[in-house]
Structures are given as structure tokens and as C-alpha cells.
Design a protein around this motif. Structure first.
Motif, PDB file in Angstrom:
ATOM      1  N   LEU A 167       3.584   0.840   2.834  1.00  0.00           N
ATOM      2  CA  LEU A 167       3.229  -0.284   3.832  1.00  0.00           C
ATOM      3  C   LEU A 167       3.158  -1.682   3.267  1.00  0.00           C
ATOM      4  CD1 LEU A 167       0.583   1.772   5.872  1.00  0.00           C
ATOM      5  CD2 LEU A 167       2.522   1.089   6.683  1.00  0.00           C
ATOM      6  N   TYR A 221       0.944  -1.170  -0.096  1.00  0.00           N
ATOM      7  CA  TYR A 221       0.190   0.164  -0.064  1.00  0.00           C
ATOM      8  C   TYR A 221       1.055   1.221   0.084  1.00  0.00           C
ATOM      9  CZ  TYR A 221      -4.029  -2.766   1.389  1.00  0.00           C
ATOM     10  OH  TYR A 221      -5.096  -3.765   1.575  1.00  0.00           O
ATOM     11  N   GLN A 230       0.720   5.150   1.364  1.00  0.00           N
ATOM     12  CA  GLN A 230      -0.024   5.945   2.336  1.00  0.00           C
ATOM     13  C   GLN A 230       0.611   7.303   2.195  1.00  0.00           C
ATOM     14  OE1 GLN A 230       0.191   5.122   6.611  1.00  0.00           O
ATOM     15  NE2 GLN A 230      -1.755   6.128   6.955  1.00  0.00           N
ATOM     16  N   LEU A 249      -4.064   0.574  -2.480  1.00  0.00           N
ATOM     17  CA  LEU A 249      -3.254  -0.525  -2.917  1.00  0.00           C
ATOM     18  C   LEU A 249      -2.799  -0.567  -4.393  1.00  0.00           C
ATOM     19  CD1 LEU A 249      -3.074  -3.523  -2.075  1.00  0.00           C
ATOM     20  CD2 LEU A 249      -5.004  -4.256  -3.367  1.00  0.00           C
ATOM     21  N   ASP A 308      -5.135  -0.524  -7.288  1.00  0.00           N
ATOM     22  CA  ASP A 308      -5.641   0.648  -8.016  1.00  0.00           C
ATOM     23  C   ASP A 308      -4.741   1.627  -8.303  1.00  0.00           C
ATOM     24  OD1 ASP A 308      -8.264   0.421  -5.396  1.00  0.00           O
ATOM     25  OD2 ASP A 308      -8.125  -0.355  -7.381  1.00  0.00           O
ATOM     26  N   GLY A 337      -3.461  12.420   4.489  1.00  0.00           N
ATOM     27  CA  GLY A 337      -4.798  12.854   4.133  1.00  0.00           C
ATOM     28  C   GLY A 337      -5.471  12.016   2.964  1.00  0.00           C
ATOM     29  N   LYS A 338      -4.806  10.903   2.860  1.00  0.00           N
ATOM     30  CA  LYS A 338      -5.233  10.153   1.508  1.00  0.00           C
ATOM     31  C   LYS A 338      -5.767   8.597   1.980  1.00  0.00           C
ATOM     32  CE  LYS A 338      -3.777  12.892  -2.216  1.00  0.00           C
ATOM     33  NZ  LYS A 338      -2.983  12.844  -3.587  1.00  0.00           N
ATOM     34  N   GLY A 339      -5.420   8.258   3.132  1.00  0.00           N
ATOM     35  CA  GLY A 339      -5.669   6.991   3.549  1.00  0.00           C
ATOM     36  C   GLY A 339      -4.679   5.948   2.746  1.00  0.00           C
ATOM     37  N   LEU A 340      -4.856   4.750   2.785  1.00  0.00           N
ATOM     38  CA  LEU A 340      -4.230   3.638   2.122  1.00  0.00           C
ATOM     39  C   LEU A 340      -4.736   3.195   0.720  1.00  0.00           C
ATOM     40  CD1 LEU A 340      -3.819   3.443   5.239  1.00  0.00           C
ATOM     41  CD2 LEU A 340      -3.027   0.860   5.031  1.00  0.00           C
TER      42      LEU A 340
END
Lengths: 113, 112
Positions: free
Chosen positions: B90, B35, B37, B45, B59, B40-43
Motif C-alpha cells: 500500500l 506499507y 499488509q 511501514l 520497520d 492478520g498482521k496489519g500494516l
């Protein structure tokens, strides 16, 4: 298209209060919803999860409330402690052979003492 | 219990450079993930692998390559680092048929 949305982006509560973190989703096929907790400098760790067949899941001070009709869920952290200060991610997938989780952008929680 | 190890912990690269990040897990898990990270944008894939020698695009796979050399290790290559790029990568793993993913501590990338 963001499939999992979280609000608020950041939240500050006082020690002892209940923190409420919100999550909503768009894909009706989602049936598994984990919440991950992430401290600065670390990777996320699973905190608590719920399946769509349930409307509530408790684990100590942490409770998930789930509303399938409205496609919403929330994480309640009772008696918040300064050690709960972290970023919380809501995620979802549709189970089965689908190994992919879709994550929200996270809520940063600060607990003040 | 088990552990996921990511190396290096910090990575500073130059624009256009090819950079490789490594991940090892001793859970004996079948599935591994990479992932990205951003603040402010999350995780998001990038790639995942259901078993040794398997590779599935996520994605955000454009600009990356991945390799599952053996069951316990999964590498990610940034094919051409972008100037001013800053993100945490991650690695995670999970047991086949299980939804819980276990994450490593991350590799922090900075491109000058």
C-alpha cells in the motif's frame, strides 16, 4: 514488540446492534489516534480520529472513547449496518514532526442482516 | 480532492526476481509512504519520504529499496522476491504537518 493492540481479531454483530472494537497502546508519547476502515480490495480510509486531550469523539454513528490513564480506546459503531462490514485498524503516533503511524493488526467486522 | 494510483494492480514474480512497484499522487502532498499488509498482521511501514529526494527507513526496510523521483511519485523495489511470498503493498501520502494519510488501492504481489 507490538505497540498497538486490537481486539477482538474478528467480530460478528446483527444489524442494528452496537459493535465495539477495542484498542490499547504502550507508548505514552502517542497523542493522535486515527481509526481506518478497509473494504476488501481497497486501501484503508480514515474513518474518525481523536487526540489524547479528548476522551470522546463522535461522528454520526461512530464514537471513539479514550482512556488516557489506562492507555485504551474503543470504537463504537451504533446501529450497525451490513455496509459497515470491513476491517478496522486502530493507529497511533506522537505528532510533531514524527510522520510515522503505528498500526494495530485490525478487527474484521461482519454485520449480519 | 485527489487520488493515489498504484501500478500494477497485480504482480506475479519469480523467486529471486527484482520487482518494482509504482505510486503516483495528485494531492500535492509532501510525504509519501510504502506499507506492506499481510493477512492478520496489519500494516507495516517499509519506507517513507518527507520530501522529494528524501528517504527514510521504516520497520521493514530490509529486502527493499525505494526512490522518490519527484514530489508526486514514489517507487518501491523488492530486491529479491521470496518464493511463496504473498502480500499487498500500500502506498499512502499526507500533507506536511498533517497526520491524516490517504491510501492507494494497493498492489497485490504473488511470488511463484
Amino acid at each position: 514488540q507490538q505497540q498497538v493492540r486490537q481486539s477482538p481479531q474478528s467480530l460478528t454483530v446483527w444489524e442494528g446492534e452496537t459493535a465495539i472494537l477495542n484498542c490499547s497502546y504502550e507508548n505514552s508519547a502517542f497523542d493522535y489516534f486515527p481509526w481506518y476502515q478497509q473494504f476488501p480490495g481497497e486501501g484503508p480510509a480514515l474513518l474518525i480520529s481523536i487526540l489524547s486531550v479528548s476522551d470522546k469523539k463522535e461522528d454520526g454513528r461512530f464514537t471513539i472513547f479514550f482512556n488516557k490513564r489506562e492507555k485504551k480506546l474503543s470504537l463504537h459503531i451504533a446501529d450497525s449496518q451490513p455496509g459497515d462490514s470491513a476491517t478496522y485498524f486502530c493507529a497511533a503516533n506522537s505528532g510533531g514532526s514524527n510522520a510515522k503511524l503505528t498500526f494495530g493488526k485490525g478487527t474484521k467486522l461482519s454485520v449480519k442482516s | 480532492g485527489g487520488i493515489i494510483t498504484q501500478t500494477p494492480k497485480f504482480l506475479i514474480g519469480q523467486e529471486g526476481q527484482k520487482l518494482t512497484l509504482k505510486c503516483q499522487q495528485n494531492f500535492n502532498h509532501d510525504t509519501m509512504y510504502w506499507y506492506r499488509q499481510d493477512s492478520g498482521k496489519g500494516l507495516r511501514l517499509i519506507y517513507y519520504s518527507i520530501t522529494e529526494n528524501d528517504l527514510q527507513k521504516g520497520d521493514l526496510s530490509e529486502g527493499y529499496d525505494a526512490s522518490r523521483e519527484k514530489k508526486s511519485s514514489f517507487s518501491l523495489t523488492v530486491t529479491s522476491a521470496q518464493k511463496n511470498e504473498m502480500a499487498v503493498f500500500l502506498c499512502a501520502s499526507s500533507m506536511a504537518g498533517q497526520d491524516t494519510q490517504y491510501f492507494g488501492p494497493g498492489t497485490r504481489l504473488l511470488v511463484l
